[in-house]
Every structure is written in structure tokens, then in C-alpha cells.
Design a protein around this motif. Sequence first.
Motif, PDB file in Angstrom:
ATOM      1  N   MET A   1       0.825  -1.210   0.000  1.00 43.31           N
ATOM      2  CA  MET A   1       0.000   0.000   0.000  1.00 43.31           C
ATOM      3  C   MET A   1       0.857   1.258   0.000  1.00 43.31           C
ATOM      4  SD  MET A   1      -3.213  -1.004   2.474  1.00 43.31           S
ATOM      5  CE  MET A   1      -4.163   0.409   1.909  1.00 43.31           C
ATOM      6  N   ILE A   2       1.984   1.223   0.708  1.00 40.51           N
ATOM      7  CA  ILE A   2       2.906   2.372   0.697  1.00 40.51           C
ATOM      8  C   ILE A   2       3.445   2.580  -0.710  1.00 40.51           C
ATOM      9  CG2 ILE A   2       5.091   3.260   1.591  1.00 40.51           C
ATOM     10  CD1 ILE A   2       4.552   1.668   4.161  1.00 40.51           C
ATOM     11  N   ARG A   3       3.812   1.498  -1.384  1.00 43.56           N
ATOM     12  CA  ARG A   3       4.300   1.603  -2.766  1.00 43.56           C
ATOM     13  C   ARG A   3       3.221   2.169  -3.684  1.00 43.56           C
ATOM     14  NH1 ARG A   3       6.959  -3.579  -5.194  1.00 43.56           N
ATOM     15  NH2 ARG A   3       7.284  -2.013  -6.811  1.00 43.56           N
ATOM     16  N   ASP A   4       1.991   1.699  -3.507  1.00 44.29           N
ATOM     17  CA  ASP A   4       0.905   2.147  -4.373  1.00 44.29           C
ATOM     18  C   ASP A   4       0.619   3.636  -4.224  1.00 44.29           C
ATOM     19  OD1 ASP A   4       0.666  -0.419  -5.275  1.00 44.29           O
ATOM     20  OD2 ASP A   4      -1.070  -0.928  -4.026  1.00 44.29           O
ATOM     21  N   ARG A   5       0.956   4.199  -3.067  1.00 49.29           N
ATOM     22  CA  ARG A   5       0.727   5.639  -2.859  1.00 49.29           C
ATOM     23  C   ARG A   5       1.796   6.506  -3.495  1.00 49.29           C
ATOM     24  NH1 ARG A   5      -3.512   7.644  -2.697  1.00 49.29           N
ATOM     25  NH2 ARG A   5      -2.719   9.476  -1.621  1.00 49.29           N
ATOM     26  N   GLY A   6       2.866   5.882  -4.028  1.00 47.55           N
ATOM     27  CA  GLY A   6       3.881   6.669  -4.730  1.00 47.55           C
ATOM     28  C   GLY A   6       5.255   6.656  -4.106  1.00 47.55           C
ATOM     29  N   PHE A   7       5.414   5.988  -2.968  1.00 48.95           N
ATOM     30  CA  PHE A   7       6.740   5.848  -2.380  1.00 48.95           C
ATOM     31  C   PHE A   7       7.493   4.746  -3.120  1.00 48.95           C
ATOM     32  CE2 PHE A   7       4.149   7.570   1.073  1.00 48.95           C
ATOM     33  CZ  PHE A   7       4.964   8.577   1.579  1.00 48.95           C
ATOM     34  N   SER A   8       8.814   4.805  -3.068  1.00 51.31           N
ATOM     35  CA  SER A   8       9.607   3.749  -3.700  1.00 51.31           C
ATOM     36  C   SER A   8       9.524   2.469  -2.873  1.00 51.31           C
ATOM     37  CB  SER A   8      11.060   4.192  -3.828  1.00 51.31           C
ATOM     38  OG  SER A   8      11.657   4.328  -2.547  1.00 51.31           O
ATOM     39  N   GLY A   9       9.807   1.327  -3.523  1.00 48.05           N
ATOM     40  CA  GLY A   9       9.771   0.052  -2.827  1.00 48.05           C
ATOM     41  C   GLY A   9      10.785  -0.007  -1.700  1.00 48.05           C
ATOM     42  N   ARG A  10      11.988   0.515  -1.937  1.00 50.14           N
ATOM     43  CA  ARG A  10      13.023   0.456  -0.910  1.00 50.14           C
ATOM     44  C   ARG A  10      12.642   1.317   0.291  1.00 50.14           C
ATOM     45  NH1 ARG A  10      18.323   3.692  -3.010  1.00 50.14           N
ATOM     46  NH2 ARG A  10      18.596   4.030  -0.763  1.00 50.14           N
ATOM     47  N   TYR A  11      11.988   2.465   0.031  1.00 51.52           N
ATOM     48  CA  TYR A  11      11.575   3.327   1.133  1.00 51.52           C
ATOM     49  C   TYR A  11      10.440   2.671   1.924  1.00 51.52           C
ATOM     50  CZ  TYR A  11      10.490   7.585   3.716  1.00 51.52           C
ATOM     51  OH  TYR A  11      10.284   8.505   4.718  1.00 51.52           O
ATOM     52  N   ALA A  12       9.514   2.025   1.205  1.00 48.55           N
ATOM     53  CA  ALA A  12       8.408   1.332   1.875  1.00 48.55           C
ATOM     54  C   ALA A  12       8.939   0.236   2.800  1.00 48.55           C
ATOM     55  CB  ALA A  12       7.463   0.739   0.834  1.00 48.55           C
ATOM     56  N   GLY A  13       9.888  -0.552   2.292  1.00 43.82           N
ATOM     57  CA  GLY A  13      10.482  -1.589   3.121  1.00 43.82           C
ATOM     58  C   GLY A  13      11.258  -1.009   4.289  1.00 43.82           C
ATOM     59  N   GLY A  14      11.957   0.098   4.042  1.00 42.94           N
ATOM     60  CA  GLY A  14      12.740   0.729   5.104  1.00 42.94           C
ATOM     61  C   GLY A  14      11.871   1.267   6.226  1.00 42.94           C
ATOM     62  N   ILE A  15      10.749   1.896   5.874  1.00 47.39           N
ATOM     63  CA  ILE A  15       9.836   2.419   6.891  1.00 47.39           C
ATOM     64  C   ILE A  15       9.255   1.291   7.726  1.00 47.39           C
ATOM     65  CG2 ILE A  15       7.508   3.388   7.139  1.00 47.39           C
ATOM     66  CD1 ILE A  15       9.594   5.500   7.032  1.00 47.39           C
ATOM     67  N   GLU A  16       8.831   0.226   7.073  1.00 43.06           N
ATOM     68  CA  GLU A  16       8.262  -0.897   7.804  1.00 43.06           C
ATOM     69  C   GLU A  16       9.301  -1.527   8.732  1.00 43.06           C
ATOM     70  OE1 GLU A  16       6.047  -3.385   9.576  1.00 43.06           O
ATOM     71  OE2 GLU A  16       5.087  -2.131   8.060  1.00 43.06           O
ATOM     72  N   ALA A  17      10.526  -1.701   8.245  1.00 43.50           N
ATOM     73  CA  ALA A  17      11.576  -2.301   9.063  1.00 43.50           C
ATOM     74  C   ALA A  17      11.898  -1.416  10.268  1.00 43.50           C
ATOM     75  CB  ALA A  17      12.828  -2.531   8.220  1.00 43.50           C
ATOM     76  N   ALA A  18      11.997  -0.102  10.044  1.00 42.39           N
ATOM     77  CA  ALA A  18      12.304   0.814  11.142  1.00 42.39           C
ATOM     78  C   ALA A  18      11.171   0.857  12.159  1.00 42.39           C
ATOM     79  CB  ALA A  18      12.574   2.217  10.590  1.00 42.39           C
TER      80      ALA A  18
END
Length: 651
Positions: free
Chosen positions: A257-274
Motif C-alpha cells: 500500500m505504501i508503494r501504491d501511494r507513490g513511495f519507492s519500494g526500498r523506502y516502503a520496506g525501510g519504513i516498515e523495518a524501522a
Amino acid sequence: MSNATDGDAAPVGGIFRVVHFAARVLGITVAIVGLYVAGLGILDETLMRVGTFGIAGVLLLLTSMALRPSGGSLRHLGLLVDVVLLAAFLAAIWRYMEIGRALQIGLYMFQQTDILLGTLGLVVLLELTRRAMGLPLLIICLLGLAYAVFGDVLPGILRHSGFSFQQVLQVTWYSFDGVFGGPLSVVVSLILVFIVFGVLLEGIGAGAVLLKFAFALTGHTRGGPAHAAIAASGAFGTMSGSVAGNVVGTGVITIPMIRDRGFSGRYAGGIEAAASSGGQFMPPVMGAVAFIMADVTGIPYLTICLAALVPALFYYLSLFVSVHLEAVRRDIKPIPKSERPILTAHDYLMSLCFVVPLGVVVALMVMGRSPALAGFYAVLTALALGLLFNPDLRRHPMRIVTALANAGAAAAQIIIAVGAIGILIGVMNMTGLGLRFAGVILSVAGDSLFLALIMMMLGSLVLGMGMPTVPAYLIIVLVMGPAIEQMGVPTVIAHLFVVYFGVLSAITPPVAIAAFVAAPIAKANPIMISLDASKVALIGFVIPFVMVYNPSLVLVTPEFSWLGFVWIALRLMLAIWMFSTAFTGYAAGRIGLPSRGARLVLGLAVLVPWLWVEIASLALIALIVSRDAAPLILAQSATAQDRKLNKAEQG
């Protein structure tokens, strides 16, 4: 020929179904043991520690057998190894149970059979550790055993008086000072019930509702799903004892869902991990580490929760600010109102399955009851509310049984990991290695507390790699704790220091287990994910140092003062703004590279514990923040003026 093949395959398939069923039964057994010990009474120590450890080990071995991939001779060879390991492990556990009473009173003469079976028990434990936790913990355990046996030939401060293998085995396996020591007792009698609680919440449907609430409450923000991931992971992560497990549990929904809103995949994964990492130091449960910290330090549980609260809130504030700026930089708009989830009366009722049990935990702890009993009643409360409010659960009550089996499987991994760390505890007690290591740090750092803390940070990041929070905390505080406490750092801060870096090792390159778990969901490079996670979580790497130099931040130390608290809170908020704008490259507008570097330096400088540096940095940051805010103030003023004109024209 085909008939013969089919005839051979059928029994094999039947055997694997039996093995899988047996593993589920043992998983349920582990969960029930945790509930019984927490709420109804304490078992005999040998039965509780050794018996539960034995069930956990057999469970992991059976799970490995059931999950063996098809592959002809290789599969059969693997199964043969599993069977041999299972037989050796059962023999070792049986022997301990047989002589356990004599061992407790110290009136037992060891025989060669005991040495053989104890050795087999350690070998199987090490193999289970490799399977459950990977190579890092296995290597550390092997180094610990090698040091105990051969440390008498080492030079300098590392040398000890020397021990035979039998002496090492007696301490590490045949005593309550090693594998079956205090930490394992705490896991079985206290932490296990909270593992059951966390998995049961997901099983009764509270986890899905928690995510829905997070999306509904943050949908109006520009960060949208990213902010929802932070909120959900923070809430659910405090119940989970594993960063990686939390990433999987919430990330499968939030990352796409984060990716679908326009964030990059790496940023989406980074936010979730953090965000998932932060749940491990967010009260009230802190991934169950709060309870074992209370046992290790003797500090009351509620005191530890209060000490951890404000630093954890600043950590999540930093994540929220970083996501907001990234969303503004990418011109991501809030989720349209029509697309936001609508909370129903049923959702509010289901949210009680999460809120009320947590309230029960806190209330019982305030009343002076034990954490284990609080966890027991929290489980009963969650189960009762789930059955009351979730009709699907009433139609499919086997979901509860499945949740118990899953909880037992998760607990088994923790039990084996803590058992492996018991090897190190035994070695430390025999050789005094912890105090020797503390002496090395102090001798290298000299009078420099900061240098010693840097060494502690690096050591904690290395020792915590790839491990769940509880075993990571135990191994780090075992090695590092004596050194930091000898420097005069308050005990609660010293332990929170190692917890932070043990947890953040899950997002620190190159291992970054949380990033590797998030990578296939985010469809991005795990190293890039770990770098993004480390950037947005930078304040988490700074907060432990801030706690040491500003004890007022943790609220419970004798050095606490309201003036000191307000002063460090103000500087932390400014540092968060500086870090976030530096890494996103955006404030009121895009920021050039020199300005980003200056902001990063000022964010660190304002936290330096020298008054003149604090004041000078504060003045420069105030100038920058006012410049950042000016366009926003002007824009809001212009908008307000336009509204007045429109009203006047309509009038």
C-alpha cells in the motif's frame, strides 16, 4: 513400476502428516505450559526448565522433518540426520530428568554415560541453534565453549586458570547455571505467556482491526499508509518478540500500500523495518524484554516502562516527521476520503480485544501482581472478547487451536536461542569473561565515556545481528553490561542502551535481518532497504547516547529534573527536524547538498553535552527552522485572506 512407486509414496506421505500433526500438538503443549505456569502455579524446577526445553527441541526437530523438501536421496539423508538428532536429544533430556533431583542437592558422581549424553545434548542444541537462529549465534556459542576449554593457553587478560571438558559440561549442561539457567526459567514462566498473547491477538482477528484503525486514523495525512505502518507496527511490535516476525505480520499489508501511494519500494520496506524495530522498545511489553530486564536488574517492571516511554515516543515522532517530509517531497496527496477505511461498530468492539487486555496488564501491574499473572489474565480476556465480538471466530473455533500451535512454534525458537545463550552464561560464570571484557573496554577507552559507549554500540550491533530481541538483549548485556555499569551509568540506562542497539542491529547493514525479510515484499534490494531504514531511524542510534548524558530523559533516575527534561526534549525535537530534512532533502522546498550536510551536523551538535555548543547550535537551528516555517506561514496567511475575500464576495 508405477504401482510400486505409488505404494511407496503413500506411507511416506502418511508419515509426514503424522510428523506435522505431532509438531502441532507439541506447539499447543508449549503454549499451554506457558499459560499454566503463568496463571495456575509453578512446576518443579527441573520439569519446568528441562522438560519445556525438551519439548521445544523436539518440536523444532519435527518441524524440520515435516518441512524437508522432496529430493530423493538427499531428502532421505536429511531425514536420517533428523532421526539421529531426535534420538540423541531425547536420550540427553531423559538422562537429565532422571538425575535432576540428585544434581539439585549436589550429591551425584558423574559417569561416562552422563558425559556422553550431555555432549550429545549440547551438539543437538548447537544444531538447533543453527537452524532456528542462523550462524552468528552458533559461532558465538562455539567460541565460548572453545574459550572455556582452551582459554588457559591464551595470553594476557584473556587467560583463565583452565577447565576440563567435563567441568565445562557440568556447568553448561548439567546445572542451572548454563543452558537451563535463570533466563530459560524467565522465558518459560513469564515471557512465554506474552508470546501466546501476541499470537492469539492475531488469531482472533485483533491484528487486522488494528491495521484498519491505523489506516483510518492516518488516512488524512500525506504519509497515509506509511504513517499507518508506523502506528500499526509500533502497537503490534510491542507484543511481538521478533522484529522480523513483525515485519512479516504487518508488512505484507502495509508495504504494497505504501508503494501504491507513490513511495519507492526500498523506502516502503525501510519504513516498515524501522517501525517494526521500534516496537521492541515501546512500552508496555517491549517485545517481552521489559520483563526479563526487570528480572535481570531487579528494577520494577513499571519503572522500566516509564524509563523507556519518552525515548520511544521520540523515536516514533522522528519516523512520522521523516515520512511526512518524504511525502511532501514526492507531492503525495492524502488518501481520498472515499478510499479510506470506514470504522464500523464491529471494528470498535474488536479493538477492545487489544485495548482491554493491555489495560488489564497495566492495571494488575499497578496493583502489585506479577507480570506473569497479568499476562495470563490478558490472554483470558482477549480470548473471551474475541469469542464475544467475532462471530467468525465462533464459527471456526479451531483458529484458537491454530494460534496456540503457532505461539508454541514461535516460543520454541526463543527457548532454544535462550538455551544456547545459557552456554555463554555458564562460560562467563566460570571464567569471568564478562568482567575481563569490561576491563578491556575500560583500558582502551581510558577516561573517555564517549569512546567506551562507541565500543559498546559497535559490540551490541555485532552481537545482536540476526537474533530476536530477548536473546539479543541477554547476550549483549551479558558481555557488555558490566563495562557500561562500571562507568557510572545508571543501571536502567545501561540496559536500555544495549537494548536499543541490539534491536537496531536488525536494520543495520550488512546483516539487517528485517530488511532482508521486507525485501521480497517490497520487491527491492535488501541493502538499499537497510540503508533507508537506518536513515529514517537515525534518531534511534542517537537516543541511547542522549539518555546517558541526559538522564532526565528517562524520568526515573535520581538525576531527574524538569528543567533538564524540557531542555533535552526541546533539543531532541530540533535534532529530529534537522535529521529528517537533511535526509529527505526537503523542508519548505528542496534543499541543496551543502545545506543538507549542515543540517545533519547541526542536528548532532545540538545534542553535544557542552553548553556553549548547545546554545550556538540552538541559535543556528532556530534561524533555519524559522526560515523553513516562513513560506508555510505566508501560505496559510494567504489562504486565510482568500477565504475572507470569498466570504465577503458571497456576502
